[in-house]
Design a protein around this motif. Structure first.
Motif, PDB file in Angstrom:
ATOM      1  N   VAL A   1      33.640  71.627   4.423  1.00  0.00           N
ATOM      2  CA  VAL A   1      33.112  70.902   3.270  1.00  0.00           C
ATOM      3  C   VAL A   1      32.163  71.801   2.491  1.00  0.00           C
ATOM      4  CG1 VAL A   1      31.808  68.844   2.577  1.00  0.00           C
ATOM      5  CG2 VAL A   1      33.319  68.749   4.559  1.00  0.00           C
ATOM      6  N   THR A   2      32.199  71.716   1.166  1.00  0.00           N
ATOM      7  CA  THR A   2      31.281  72.491   0.335  1.00  0.00           C
ATOM      8  C   THR A   2      29.856  71.957   0.465  1.00  0.00           C
ATOM      9  OG1 THR A   2      31.648  71.095  -1.604  1.00  0.00           O
ATOM     10  CG2 THR A   2      33.066  73.036  -1.373  1.00  0.00           C
ATOM     11  N   GLU A   3      28.887  72.803   0.140  1.00  0.00           N
ATOM     12  CA  GLU A   3      27.475  72.411   0.182  1.00  0.00           C
ATOM     13  C   GLU A   3      27.253  71.217  -0.738  1.00  0.00           C
ATOM     14  OE1 GLU A   3      23.587  72.766   1.537  1.00  0.00           O
ATOM     15  OE2 GLU A   3      25.246  74.047   2.114  1.00  0.00           O
ATOM     16  N   ASN A   4      26.646  70.176  -0.205  1.00  0.00           N
ATOM     17  CA  ASN A   4      26.368  68.944  -0.950  1.00  0.00           C
ATOM     18  C   ASN A   4      27.624  68.326  -1.567  1.00  0.00           C
ATOM     19  OD1 ASN A   4      23.569  69.131  -0.443  1.00  0.00           O
ATOM     20  ND2 ASN A   4      23.350  70.545  -2.157  1.00  0.00           N
ATOM     21  N   ARG A   5      28.760  68.650  -0.993  1.00  0.00           N
ATOM     22  CA  ARG A   5      30.063  68.139  -1.458  1.00  0.00           C
ATOM     23  C   ARG A   5      30.304  68.382  -2.948  1.00  0.00           C
ATOM     24  NH1 ARG A   5      33.909  65.635   1.371  1.00  0.00           N
ATOM     25  NH2 ARG A   5      33.394  65.022   3.475  1.00  0.00           N
ATOM     26  N   GLN A   6      29.805  69.505  -3.428  1.00  0.00           N
ATOM     27  CA  GLN A   6      30.049  69.864  -4.820  1.00  0.00           C
ATOM     28  C   GLN A   6      31.528  70.174  -5.010  1.00  0.00           C
ATOM     29  OE1 GLN A   6      27.833  69.979  -7.518  1.00  0.00           O
ATOM     30  NE2 GLN A   6      26.721  68.737  -6.035  1.00  0.00           N
ATOM     31  N   PRO A   7      32.148  69.703  -6.102  1.00  0.00           N
ATOM     32  CA  PRO A   7      33.595  69.880  -6.302  1.00  0.00           C
ATOM     33  C   PRO A   7      33.972  71.258  -6.860  1.00  0.00           C
ATOM     34  CG  PRO A   7      32.699  68.562  -8.070  1.00  0.00           C
ATOM     35  CD  PRO A   7      31.557  68.819  -7.109  1.00  0.00           C
ATOM     36  N   ILE A   8      33.402  72.308  -6.292  1.00  0.00           N
ATOM     37  CA  ILE A   8      33.626  73.658  -6.830  1.00  0.00           C
ATOM     38  C   ILE A   8      35.015  74.202  -6.531  1.00  0.00           C
ATOM     39  CG2 ILE A   8      31.173  74.228  -6.754  1.00  0.00           C
ATOM     40  CD1 ILE A   8      31.793  75.937  -4.255  1.00  0.00           C
ATOM     41  N   LEU A   9      35.686  73.682  -5.510  1.00  0.00           N
ATOM     42  CA  LEU A   9      36.984  74.243  -5.137  1.00  0.00           C
ATOM     43  C   LEU A   9      38.082  73.899  -6.133  1.00  0.00           C
ATOM     44  CD1 LEU A   9      36.841  73.696  -1.271  1.00  0.00           C
ATOM     45  CD2 LEU A   9      36.308  75.764  -2.580  1.00  0.00           C
ATOM     46  N   ALA A  10      37.757  73.071  -7.129  1.00  0.00           N
ATOM     47  CA  ALA A  10      38.721  72.769  -8.194  1.00  0.00           C
ATOM     48  C   ALA A  10      38.736  73.874  -9.253  1.00  0.00           C
ATOM     49  CB  ALA A  10      38.372  71.429  -8.845  1.00  0.00           C
ATOM     50  N   ALA A  11      37.716  74.726  -9.258  1.00  0.00           N
ATOM     51  CA  ALA A  11      37.613  75.790 -10.258  1.00  0.00           C
ATOM     52  C   ALA A  11      38.570  76.934  -9.931  1.00  0.00           C
ATOM     53  CB  ALA A  11      36.177  76.318 -10.299  1.00  0.00           C
ATOM     54  N   PRO A  12      39.253  77.477 -10.936  1.00  0.00           N
ATOM     55  CA  PRO A  12      40.158  78.616 -10.688  1.00  0.00           C
ATOM     56  C   PRO A  12      39.468  79.794 -10.005  1.00  0.00           C
ATOM     57  CG  PRO A  12      40.526  77.730 -12.880  1.00  0.00           C
ATOM     58  CD  PRO A  12      39.303  77.031 -12.329  1.00  0.00           C
ATOM     59  N   LEU A  13      38.226  80.101 -10.389  1.00  0.00           N
ATOM     60  CA  LEU A  13      37.498  81.200  -9.751  1.00  0.00           C
ATOM     61  C   LEU A  13      37.334  80.931  -8.264  1.00  0.00           C
ATOM     62  CD1 LEU A  13      35.836  83.833  -9.794  1.00  0.00           C
ATOM     63  CD2 LEU A  13      33.830  82.411 -10.335  1.00  0.00           C
ATOM     64  N   ALA A  14      36.959  79.717  -7.904  1.00  0.00           N
ATOM     65  CA  ALA A  14      36.750  79.378  -6.491  1.00  0.00           C
ATOM     66  C   ALA A  14      38.042  79.495  -5.701  1.00  0.00           C
ATOM     67  CB  ALA A  14      36.174  77.968  -6.364  1.00  0.00           C
ATOM     68  N   ARG A  15      39.149  79.038  -6.263  1.00  0.00           N
ATOM     69  CA  ARG A  15      40.431  79.131  -5.546  1.00  0.00           C
ATOM     70  C   ARG A  15      40.812  80.592  -5.306  1.00  0.00           C
ATOM     71  NH1 ARG A  15      41.782  74.982  -9.238  1.00  0.00           N
ATOM     72  NH2 ARG A  15      43.123  76.425 -10.393  1.00  0.00           N
ATOM     73  N   ARG A  16      40.597  81.422  -6.324  1.00  0.00           N
ATOM     74  CA  ARG A  16      40.924  82.847  -6.170  1.00  0.00           C
ATOM     75  C   ARG A  16      40.021  83.503  -5.135  1.00  0.00           C
ATOM     76  NH1 ARG A  16      39.089  87.567  -8.203  1.00  0.00           N
ATOM     77  NH2 ARG A  16      37.790  86.639  -9.806  1.00  0.00           N
ATOM     78  N   LEU A  17      38.726  83.207  -5.184  1.00  0.00           N
ATOM     79  CA  LEU A  17      37.790  83.810  -4.244  1.00  0.00           C
ATOM     80  C   LEU A  17      38.041  83.343  -2.820  1.00  0.00           C
ATOM     81  CD1 LEU A  17      34.473  83.690  -6.292  1.00  0.00           C
ATOM     82  CD2 LEU A  17      36.014  85.642  -5.951  1.00  0.00           C
ATOM     83  N   LEU A  18      38.396  82.081  -2.657  1.00  0.00           N
ATOM     84  CA  LEU A  18      38.713  81.576  -1.317  1.00  0.00           C
ATOM     85  C   LEU A  18      39.955  82.278  -0.777  1.00  0.00           C
ATOM     86  CD1 LEU A  18      38.095  79.638   0.981  1.00  0.00           C
ATOM     87  CD2 LEU A  18      39.496  77.922  -0.208  1.00  0.00           C
ATOM     88  N   HIS A  19      40.969  82.402  -1.613  1.00  0.00           N
ATOM     89  CA  HIS A  19      42.184  83.124  -1.208  1.00  0.00           C
ATOM     90  C   HIS A  19      41.845  84.558  -0.804  1.00  0.00           C
ATOM     91  CE1 HIS A  19      45.720  85.673  -1.960  1.00  0.00           C
ATOM     92  NE2 HIS A  19      46.386  84.662  -1.440  1.00  0.00           N
ATOM     93  N   ASP A  20      41.034  85.228  -1.628  1.00  0.00           N
ATOM     94  CA  ASP A  20      40.666  86.620  -1.337  1.00  0.00           C
ATOM     95  C   ASP A  20      39.864  86.732  -0.038  1.00  0.00           C
ATOM     96  OD1 ASP A  20      41.921  87.279  -3.695  1.00  0.00           O
ATOM     97  OD2 ASP A  20      40.061  87.673  -4.807  1.00  0.00           O
ATOM     98  N   ALA A  21      38.929  85.810   0.187  1.00  0.00           N
ATOM     99  CA  ALA A  21      38.106  85.848   1.399  1.00  0.00           C
ATOM    100  C   ALA A  21      38.959  85.628   2.641  1.00  0.00           C
ATOM    101  CB  ALA A  21      36.994  84.798   1.314  1.00  0.00           C
ATOM    102  N   ILE A  22      39.881  84.677   2.574  1.00  0.00           N
ATOM    103  CA  ILE A  22      40.766  84.419   3.720  1.00  0.00           C
ATOM    104  C   ILE A  22      41.668  85.620   3.972  1.00  0.00           C
ATOM    105  CG2 ILE A  22      42.694  83.008   4.528  1.00  0.00           C
ATOM    106  CD1 ILE A  22      41.311  80.614   3.096  1.00  0.00           C
ATOM    107  N   SER A  23      42.244  86.171   2.913  1.00  0.00           N
ATOM    108  CA  SER A  23      43.130  87.337   3.063  1.00  0.00           C
ATOM    109  C   SER A  23      42.393  88.534   3.639  1.00  0.00           C
ATOM    110  CB  SER A  23      43.735  87.721   1.707  1.00  0.00           C
ATOM    111  OG  SER A  23      44.551  86.697   1.234  1.00  0.00           O
ATOM    112  N   HIS A  24      41.188  88.770   3.137  1.00  0.00           N
ATOM    113  CA  HIS A  24      40.385  89.900   3.622  1.00  0.00           C
ATOM    114  C   HIS A  24      40.076  89.739   5.109  1.00  0.00           C
ATOM    115  CE1 HIS A  24      37.579  93.237   3.193  1.00  0.00           C
ATOM    116  NE2 HIS A  24      36.726  92.540   3.920  1.00  0.00           N
ATOM    117  N   CYS A  25      39.691  88.542   5.510  1.00  0.00           N
ATOM    118  CA  CYS A  25      39.377  88.276   6.916  1.00  0.00           C
ATOM    119  C   CYS A  25      40.630  88.436   7.780  1.00  0.00           C
ATOM    120  CB  CYS A  25      38.800  86.880   7.077  1.00  0.00           C
ATOM    121  SG  CYS A  25      38.393  86.458   8.782  1.00  0.00           S
ATOM    122  N   ALA A  26      41.754  87.897   7.320  1.00  0.00           N
ATOM    123  CA  ALA A  26      42.991  87.936   8.105  1.00  0.00           C
ATOM    124  C   ALA A  26      43.522  89.362   8.277  1.00  0.00           C
ATOM    125  CB  ALA A  26      44.051  87.051   7.460  1.00  0.00           C
TER     126      ALA A  26
END
Length: 116
Positions: free
Chosen positions: A19-44
């Protein structure tokens, strides 16, 4: 501090809700989706795991991961993904939520995402 009971089974399959901090709906933003994808890929790339399923909603995500044989460190992977995402989100102009003193002292791995 919560007392989580976690099972660590090498090679296991796990279900997560993050869950995001304070349940802020940031994961709907294109930047957030790209950064999440990049973070997961980098870790994997550094610490492989298989994503069996993932559902991304504006304020949280659900994921099912299968860990490699002999490895059960899903919490270390999530810590790295969260640290990379948060640093890159702030560097990319994302809005910061309030943080506790312990979170201000946290230091995590470098993520390597570049902004162009």
């Amino acid at each position: 501090m919560p007392r989580y009971r976690r099972r660590y089974i090498p090679g296991g399959t796990y279900f997560f809700t993050v869950v995001t901090e304070n349940r802020q709906p940031i994961l709907a933003a294109p930047l957030a989706r790209r950064l999440l994808h990049d973070a997961i890929s980098h870790c994997a790339r550094d610490r492989p795991f298989a994503i069996e399923a993932m559902a991304l909603l504006p304020d949280h995500l659900h994921a099912i991961w299968r860990m490699p044989q002999g490895d059960a460190d899903y919490s270390g992977r999530w810590a790295r993904i969260k640290a990379c995402f948060s640093r890159d989100w702030l560097a990319g102009g994302g809005e910061e939520q309030g943080r506790t003193g312990s979170r201000l002292r946290m230091r995590g791995p470098r993520c390597g995402t570049a902004f162009v």
